[in-house]
Scaffold this motif. Structure first.
Motif, PDB file in Angstrom:
ATOM      1  N   GLU A 122      15.478   3.584  -7.747  1.00  0.00           N
ATOM      2  CA  GLU A 122      16.576   3.114  -6.917  1.00  0.00           C
ATOM      3  C   GLU A 122      16.923   1.698  -7.341  1.00  0.00           C
ATOM      4  N   HIS A 123      17.992   1.152  -6.768  1.00  0.00           N
ATOM      5  CA  HIS A 123      18.362  -0.212  -7.127  1.00  0.00           C
ATOM      6  C   HIS A 123      17.209  -1.156  -6.783  1.00  0.00           C
ATOM      7  N   GLY A 124      16.760  -1.900  -7.771  1.00  0.00           N
ATOM      8  CA  GLY A 124      15.727  -2.908  -7.560  1.00  0.00           C
ATOM      9  C   GLY A 124      14.316  -2.474  -7.856  1.00  0.00           C
ATOM     10  N   PHE A 125      14.050  -1.167  -7.979  1.00  0.00           N
ATOM     11  CA  PHE A 125      12.675  -0.759  -8.263  1.00  0.00           C
ATOM     12  C   PHE A 125      12.623   0.660  -8.817  1.00  0.00           C
ATOM     13  N   ALA A 126      11.477   0.974  -9.425  1.00  0.00           N
ATOM     14  CA  ALA A 126      11.156   2.344  -9.823  1.00  0.00           C
ATOM     15  C   ALA A 126       9.673   2.549  -9.563  1.00  0.00           C
ATOM     16  N   ALA A 127       9.338   3.663  -8.917  1.00  0.00           N
ATOM     17  CA  ALA A 127       7.944   4.013  -8.631  1.00  0.00           C
ATOM     18  C   ALA A 127       7.641   5.334  -9.312  1.00  0.00           C
ATOM     19  N   GLN A 128       6.431   5.454  -9.893  1.00  0.00           N
ATOM     20  CA  GLN A 128       6.078   6.664 -10.615  1.00  0.00           C
ATOM     21  C   GLN A 128       4.555   6.838 -10.626  1.00  0.00           C
ATOM     22  N   GLY A 129       4.136   8.084 -10.789  1.00  0.00           N
ATOM     23  CA  GLY A 129       2.705   8.340 -10.854  1.00  0.00           C
ATOM     24  C   GLY A 129       2.424   9.749 -11.327  1.00  0.00           C
ATOM     25  N   ASN A 130       1.193   9.953 -11.773  1.00  0.00           N
ATOM     26  CA  ASN A 130       0.773  11.273 -12.239  1.00  0.00           C
ATOM     27  C   ASN A 130      -0.688  11.499 -11.850  1.00  0.00           C
ATOM     28  N   THR A 131      -1.110  12.732 -11.879  1.00  0.00           N
ATOM     29  CA  THR A 131      -2.444  13.137 -11.429  1.00  0.00           C
ATOM     30  C   THR A 131      -2.664  12.654  -9.993  1.00  0.00           C
ATOM     31  N   LEU A 132      -1.651  12.848  -9.166  1.00  0.00           N
ATOM     32  CA  LEU A 132      -1.673  12.379  -7.782  1.00  0.00           C
ATOM     33  C   LEU A 132      -2.000  13.526  -6.825  1.00  0.00           C
ATOM     34  N   HIS A 133      -2.322  13.146  -5.581  1.00  0.00           N
ATOM     35  CA  HIS A 133      -2.604  14.152  -4.557  1.00  0.00           C
ATOM     36  C   HIS A 133      -1.346  14.935  -4.188  1.00  0.00           C
ATOM     37  N   GLY A 134      -0.175  14.362  -4.398  1.00  0.00           N
ATOM     38  CA  GLY A 134       1.050  15.069  -4.096  1.00  0.00           C
ATOM     39  C   GLY A 134       2.244  14.151  -4.084  1.00  0.00           C
ATOM     40  N   PRO A 135       3.428  14.697  -3.817  1.00  0.00           N
ATOM     41  CA  PRO A 135       4.661  13.889  -3.836  1.00  0.00           C
ATOM     42  C   PRO A 135       4.695  12.814  -2.761  1.00  0.00           C
ATOM     43  N   ASP A 136       3.892  12.953  -1.712  1.00  0.00           N
ATOM     44  CA  ASP A 136       3.874  11.946  -0.652  1.00  0.00           C
ATOM     45  C   ASP A 136       3.442  10.577  -1.167  1.00  0.00           C
TER      46      ASP A 136
END
Length: 303
Positions: A122-136
């Motif tokens: 989104e405007h101002g940031f990006a968040a990302q991850g992998n091997t996570l417990h879920g989309p939450d």
């Protein structure tokens, strides 16, 4: 001929991260946590006035400098990502987040990244991850950042904590890092690395990162206007007595030059370089630190 590594030869950097730009301060930052030793040595890259990048999953560390070079030329983050991935044989194993110094952002998650894997830009940031417990996890990071206020560093650590509270890396925790860049924001104003903190191996890396940030604020921030106390009257008397108690007695009592010389020695020893002034002042934070040291000495002597 350059040999292309097989996917099973590429080191996995499973993690979650956030890259962000603070329009109020022009700071750019990256915060990251992972079940991976010294993740701060691999994932975060940033340059003041240019952008911030997180390169993770089967991380290609060349993406950092290459992205910054492209952002310096005003290439939009989406186009930077496209250029990075176009000829990358392992692109479907990559995960990248980018934000530039205008708040434009982009994130990419290859379809072969270990699930759960995804991102929000989104405007101002990006968040990302992998091997996570879920989309939450990613949504919690994003929501924390959207709703928070205050300094960028604290907001980024809070976002990591929110991601962890939502489940985090499903393998657990090991390391975390925080990188904040701002023009002339580094030690002595000589570079742009305002905050560069790393927790390389710890069972609670986000909590430890927050503790280190508190220490960084104390030792590396410069004296605020409201913390400049006059080295005169009761403050001069207290500083003189405190220096004597702490083993830095002024050569002459009630002599300003002698007190400042002793104070300079104390400040240098305790690493408060950024809070020293040639003016006849004492930094409130330094004075509070001296008070705490003396109280600790007294409590120790009574034990």
């Amino acid at each position: 001929m350059k040999r292309i590594m097989r996917h099973d030869e590429i080191p996995l950097v499973s993690t979650y991260s956030i890259v962000a730009y603070d329009e109020a301060t022009a700071e750019l930052g990256v915060a990251v946590q992972s079940k991976f030793l010294a993740v701060g040595a691999v994932v975060p890259h940033a340059s003041a006035g240019v952008g911030a990048i997180a390169t993770q999953s089967f991380s290609n560390t060349s993406f950092g400098p290459r992205s910054l070079a492209a952002l310096q030329l005003k290439t939009p983050p989406e186009d930077v990502l496209a250029d990075l991935l176009r000829d990358d044989p392992a692109r479907e194993l990559r995960q990248v987040g980018i934000v530039n110094a205008r708040g434009q952002s982009a994130t990419f998650t290859g379809k072969d990244c270990f699930p759960y894997a995804g991102g929000i830009a989104e405007h101002g940031f990006a968040a990302q991850g992998n091997t996570l417990h879920g989309p939450d996890v990613i949504e919690a990071i994003a929501q924390s950042y959207r709703s928070s206020k205050g300094p960028l560093a604290e907001r980024l650590i809070a976002a990591l904590a929110a991601g962890q509270a939502a489940g985090g890396d499903r393998r657990g925790m090991q390391s975390a890092s925080l990188l904040i860049v701002r023009e002339n924001g580094g030690y002595g104003g000589f570079n742009d690395r305002a905050i560069d903190l790393r927790v390389d191996d710890h069972d609670q890396p986000i909590t430890e990162l927050a503790r280190l940030l508190t220490l960084h604020r104390l030792y590396f921030e410069r004296t605020r206007k409201e913390d400049r106390l006059p080295l005169a009257g009761e403050y001069l008397e207290e500083v003189t007595v405190s220096l004597r108690a702490l083993g830095y007695p002024p050569a002459l009592e009630h002599d300003m030059d002698a007190v400042k010389k002793a104070l300079f020695s104390y400040i240098g020893t305790e690493n408060f370089d950024e809070r020293w002034s040639e003016d006849a002042i004492i930094d409130r934070k330094v004075l509070e630190f001296m008070r705490n040291q003396i109280a600790t000495q007294k409590n120790g002597s009574h034990a």
